[in-house]
Design a protein around this motif. Structure first.
Motif, PDB file in Angstrom:
ATOM      1  N   ARG A  28      48.979  11.383  64.867  1.00 29.54           N
ATOM      2  CA  ARG A  28      48.769  10.515  63.701  1.00 29.54           C
ATOM      3  C   ARG A  28      49.637   9.257  63.689  1.00 29.54           C
ATOM      4  O   ARG A  28      49.113   8.151  63.498  1.00 29.54           O
ATOM      5  CB  ARG A  28      48.942  11.335  62.414  1.00 29.54           C
ATOM      6  N   PRO A  29      50.943   9.331  63.876  1.00 27.99           N
ATOM      7  CA  PRO A  29      51.771   8.113  63.801  1.00 27.99           C
ATOM      8  C   PRO A  29      51.402   7.064  64.851  1.00 27.99           C
ATOM      9  O   PRO A  29      51.577   5.868  64.622  1.00 27.99           O
ATOM     10  CB  PRO A  29      53.198   8.616  64.021  1.00 27.99           C
ATOM     11  N   TYR A  30      50.886   7.489  65.984  1.00 30.02           N
ATOM     12  CA  TYR A  30      50.542   6.543  67.045  1.00 30.02           C
ATOM     13  C   TYR A  30      49.307   5.711  66.703  1.00 30.02           C
ATOM     14  O   TYR A  30      49.065   4.683  67.323  1.00 30.02           O
ATOM     15  CB  TYR A  30      50.342   7.273  68.375  1.00 30.02           C
ATOM     16  N   PHE A  31      48.547   6.135  65.717  1.00 29.82           N
ATOM     17  CA  PHE A  31      47.396   5.350  65.267  1.00 29.82           C
ATOM     18  C   PHE A  31      47.827   4.183  64.387  1.00 29.82           C
ATOM     19  O   PHE A  31      47.061   3.253  64.188  1.00 29.82           O
ATOM     20  CB  PHE A  31      46.396   6.240  64.525  1.00 29.82           C
ATOM     21  N   LEU A  36      47.635   7.700  75.230  1.00 29.02           N
ATOM     22  CA  LEU A  36      46.254   8.112  75.003  1.00 29.02           C
ATOM     23  C   LEU A  36      45.707   7.488  73.717  1.00 29.02           C
ATOM     24  O   LEU A  36      44.611   6.923  73.706  1.00 29.02           O
ATOM     25  CB  LEU A  36      46.163   9.639  74.921  1.00 29.02           C
ATOM     26  N   VAL A  37      46.467   7.572  72.644  1.00 25.29           N
ATOM     27  CA  VAL A  37      46.019   7.038  71.354  1.00 25.29           C
ATOM     28  C   VAL A  37      45.870   5.526  71.425  1.00 25.29           C
ATOM     29  O   VAL A  37      44.874   4.971  70.940  1.00 25.29           O
ATOM     30  CB  VAL A  37      46.984   7.456  70.220  1.00 25.29           C
ATOM     31  N   LYS A  38      46.799   4.846  72.035  1.00 21.20           N
ATOM     32  CA  LYS A  38      46.694   3.387  72.152  1.00 21.20           C
ATOM     33  C   LYS A  38      45.474   2.983  72.980  1.00 21.20           C
ATOM     34  O   LYS A  38      44.753   2.050  72.636  1.00 21.20           O
ATOM     35  CB  LYS A  38      47.977   2.806  72.727  1.00 21.20           C
ATOM     36  N   ASP A  39      45.225   3.691  74.081  1.00 19.97           N
ATOM     37  CA  ASP A  39      44.050   3.407  74.906  1.00 19.97           C
ATOM     38  C   ASP A  39      42.760   3.725  74.144  1.00 19.97           C
ATOM     39  O   ASP A  39      41.781   2.981  74.219  1.00 19.97           O
ATOM     40  CB  ASP A  39      44.099   4.204  76.211  1.00 19.97           C
ATOM     41  N   PHE A  40      42.758   4.822  73.404  1.00 17.22           N
ATOM     42  CA  PHE A  40      41.577   5.193  72.622  1.00 17.22           C
ATOM     43  C   PHE A  40      41.285   4.158  71.540  1.00 17.22           C
ATOM     44  O   PHE A  40      40.136   3.731  71.376  1.00 17.22           O
ATOM     45  CB  PHE A  40      41.768   6.580  72.000  1.00 17.22           C
ATOM     46  N   THR A  41      42.304   3.733  70.798  1.00 16.64           N
ATOM     47  CA  THR A  41      42.060   2.758  69.723  1.00 16.64           C
ATOM     48  C   THR A  41      41.583   1.427  70.292  1.00 16.64           C
ATOM     49  O   THR A  41      40.745   0.763  69.678  1.00 16.64           O
ATOM     50  CB  THR A  41      43.304   2.568  68.827  1.00 16.64           C
ATOM     51  N   ALA A  42      42.074   1.049  71.459  1.00 20.20           N
ATOM     52  CA  ALA A  42      41.579  -0.181  72.097  1.00 20.20           C
ATOM     53  C   ALA A  42      40.117  -0.017  72.499  1.00 20.20           C
ATOM     54  O   ALA A  42      39.310  -0.940  72.334  1.00 20.20           O
ATOM     55  CB  ALA A  42      42.439  -0.533  73.313  1.00 20.20           C
ATOM     56  N   TRP A  43      39.749   1.153  72.996  1.00 18.42           N
ATOM     57  CA  TRP A  43      38.366   1.440  73.378  1.00 18.42           C
ATOM     58  C   TRP A  43      37.454   1.408  72.153  1.00 18.42           C
ATOM     59  O   TRP A  43      36.380   0.825  72.179  1.00 18.42           O
ATOM     60  CB  TRP A  43      38.302   2.789  74.078  1.00 18.42           C
ATOM     61  N   VAL A  44      37.915   2.027  71.062  1.00 14.95           N
ATOM     62  CA  VAL A  44      37.120   2.030  69.820  1.00 14.95           C
ATOM     63  C   VAL A  44      36.945   0.601  69.322  1.00 14.95           C
ATOM     64  O   VAL A  44      35.845   0.206  68.944  1.00 14.95           O
ATOM     65  CB  VAL A  44      37.781   2.916  68.734  1.00 14.95           C
ATOM     66  N   ALA A  45      38.016  -0.181  69.346  1.00 15.71           N
ATOM     67  CA  ALA A  45      37.926  -1.566  68.869  1.00 15.71           C
ATOM     68  C   ALA A  45      36.919  -2.360  69.704  1.00 15.71           C
ATOM     69  O   ALA A  45      36.202  -3.208  69.162  1.00 15.71           O
ATOM     70  CB  ALA A  45      39.300  -2.232  68.922  1.00 15.71           C
ATOM     71  N   ALA A  46      36.830  -2.070  70.981  1.00 15.69           N
ATOM     72  CA  ALA A  46      35.869  -2.762  71.833  1.00 15.69           C
ATOM     73  C   ALA A  46      34.442  -2.277  71.580  1.00 15.69           C
ATOM     74  O   ALA A  46      33.479  -3.022  71.784  1.00 15.69           O
ATOM     75  CB  ALA A  46      36.232  -2.559  73.307  1.00 15.69           C
ATOM     76  N   GLU A  47      34.296  -1.029  71.109  1.00 15.48           N
ATOM     77  CA  GLU A  47      32.976  -0.433  70.890  1.00 15.48           C
ATOM     78  C   GLU A  47      32.427  -0.705  69.497  1.00 15.48           C
ATOM     79  O   GLU A  47      31.221  -0.741  69.299  1.00 15.48           O
ATOM     80  CB  GLU A  47      33.050   1.091  71.082  1.00 15.48           C
ATOM     81  N   VAL A  48      33.319  -0.833  68.499  1.00 17.47           N
ATOM     82  CA  VAL A  48      32.899  -0.904  67.101  1.00 17.47           C
ATOM     83  C   VAL A  48      33.119  -2.312  66.558  1.00 17.47           C
ATOM     84  O   VAL A  48      34.169  -2.907  66.755  1.00 17.47           O
ATOM     85  CB  VAL A  48      33.714   0.105  66.247  1.00 17.47           C
ATOM     86  N   GLN A  61      55.021  10.859  75.008  1.00 16.05           N
ATOM     87  CA  GLN A  61      54.729   9.559  75.624  1.00 16.05           C
ATOM     88  C   GLN A  61      53.288   9.484  76.117  1.00 16.05           C
ATOM     89  O   GLN A  61      52.609   8.469  75.941  1.00 16.05           O
ATOM     90  CB  GLN A  61      55.700   9.281  76.768  1.00 16.05           C
ATOM     91  N   LYS A  62      52.802  10.563  76.702  1.00 17.18           N
ATOM     92  CA  LYS A  62      51.404  10.602  77.159  1.00 17.18           C
ATOM     93  C   LYS A  62      50.441  10.532  75.977  1.00 17.18           C
ATOM     94  O   LYS A  62      49.408   9.866  76.043  1.00 17.18           O
ATOM     95  CB  LYS A  62      51.146  11.864  77.978  1.00 17.18           C
ATOM     96  N   LEU A  63      50.792  11.209  74.900  1.00 17.53           N
ATOM     97  CA  LEU A  63      49.961  11.196  73.699  1.00 17.53           C
ATOM     98  C   LEU A  63      49.920   9.788  73.095  1.00 17.53           C
ATOM     99  O   LEU A  63      48.849   9.300  72.697  1.00 17.53           O
ATOM    100  CB  LEU A  63      50.488  12.207  72.678  1.00 17.53           C
ATOM    101  N   GLU A  64      51.054   9.125  73.049  1.00 17.23           N
ATOM    102  CA  GLU A  64      51.095   7.755  72.528  1.00 17.23           C
ATOM    103  C   GLU A  64      50.205   6.834  73.359  1.00 17.23           C
ATOM    104  O   GLU A  64      49.429   6.038  72.814  1.00 17.23           O
ATOM    105  CB  GLU A  64      52.532   7.235  72.522  1.00 17.23           C
ATOM    106  N   VAL A  91      45.590   2.388  59.980  1.00 18.35           N
ATOM    107  CA  VAL A  91      44.455   3.286  60.196  1.00 18.35           C
ATOM    108  C   VAL A  91      44.395   4.297  59.057  1.00 18.35           C
ATOM    109  O   VAL A  91      45.393   4.936  58.717  1.00 18.35           O
ATOM    110  CB  VAL A  91      44.568   4.012  61.557  1.00 18.35           C
ATOM    111  N   GLU A  92      43.196   4.427  58.467  1.00 14.40           N
ATOM    112  CA  GLU A  92      42.985   5.466  57.464  1.00 14.40           C
ATOM    113  C   GLU A  92      42.688   6.762  58.211  1.00 14.40           C
ATOM    114  O   GLU A  92      41.759   6.824  59.024  1.00 14.40           O
ATOM    115  CB  GLU A  92      41.814   5.100  56.554  1.00 14.40           C
ATOM    116  N   TRP A  93      43.456   7.791  57.939  1.00 11.59           N
ATOM    117  CA  TRP A  93      43.387   9.068  58.651  1.00 11.59           C
ATOM    118  C   TRP A  93      42.912  10.146  57.690  1.00 11.59           C
ATOM    119  O   TRP A  93      43.517  10.359  56.645  1.00 11.59           O
ATOM    120  CB  TRP A  93      44.782   9.403  59.171  1.00 11.59           C
ATOM    121  N   VAL A  94      41.827  10.791  58.013  1.00  7.83           N
ATOM    122  CA  VAL A  94      41.266  11.850  57.178  1.00  7.83           C
ATOM    123  C   VAL A  94      41.191  13.125  58.007  1.00  7.83           C
ATOM    124  O   VAL A  94      40.592  13.120  59.085  1.00  7.83           O
ATOM    125  CB  VAL A  94      39.848  11.479  56.677  1.00  7.83           C
ATOM    126  N   GLU A  95      41.816  14.187  57.526  1.00  9.14           N
ATOM    127  CA  GLU A  95      41.733  15.468  58.213  1.00  9.14           C
ATOM    128  C   GLU A  95      40.627  16.289  57.576  1.00  9.14           C
ATOM    129  O   GLU A  95      40.698  16.633  56.397  1.00  9.14           O
ATOM    130  CB  GLU A  95      43.074  16.190  58.151  1.00  9.14           C
TER     131      GLU A  95
END
Length: 184
Positions: A24-27, A168-180, A163-166, A31-35
């Motif tokens: 969560r903090p790496y987002f 991953l999240v940064k790469d994922f959010t960049a991918w989402v930003a490029a897709e959405v 560190q790997k999780l951070e 970012v609005e986070w809903v569980e």
């Protein structure tokens, strides 16, 4: 960006819920986070899958429909997907090919007490989500093996994994930003 997070575990001290909490903090704060809670979703039964969905199902579907991205953290039970998670996906996958799961960028991760970390469950999830037209972040599996040694008191206690999780999240959010397209 709005992210819906789903833990595939119903366990109170779930390693996968802890993995989501660690991510969560790496987002970032913007970012609005809903569980999403899948514990009260009834077993899928086409007889009760009509215009009006059971309340827990309707809530899950609304949460996903309003999200820009989905993050699923799953344990692995007997080499596979936990029943409650598969059940939630079955409900959310209706109507076929036009469901709330279609076209929502999704990140998979897992934590397990086994050394494999849940990769077999992720493999099954990839197959299931392929049938729902859910685009998955193209990356190697992020799997935390021996989770009982990595998480202490519900907190991620391993710096290398953090560190790997951070990353991953940064790469994922960049991918989402490029897709959405967030402006429309």
């Amino acid at each position: 960006m709005k992210v819906v997070a789903i833990s595939g575990s119903l366990r109170q001290a779930s390693f996968n819920s802890a993995l989501l909490a660690a991510a969560r903090p790496y987002f970032g704060e913007e970012v609005e986070w809903v569980e999403a809670d899948i514990a009260s979703i009834p077993l899928y039964n086409q007889d009760i899958d009509g215009e009006t969905k059971p309340a827990p199902v309707a809530l899950l579907m609304d949460q996903i429909a309003g999200a820009d991205a989905l993050v699923i953290a799953t344990p692995e039970y007997n080499y596979g997907i936990p029943g409650p998670l598969k059940n939630a996906i079955d409900w959310a996958s209706r109507p076929a090919y036009r469901s709330v799961l279609a076209h929502i960028p999704t990140l998979l991760m897992s934590a397990s007490m086994s050394p494999m970390g849940g990769v077999r469950a992720q493999g099954q999830l990839k197959q299931v989500l392929g049938g729902t037209l859910t685009p998955l972040f193209p990356c190697p599996e992020f799997a935390v093996g021996s989770a009982h040694e990595i998480f202490k008191d519900g907190k991620l206690g391993d710096e290398a994994t953090a560190q790997k999780l951070e990353r991953l999240v940064k790469d994922f959010t960049a991918w989402v930003a490029a897709e959405v397209d967030f402006e429309n």
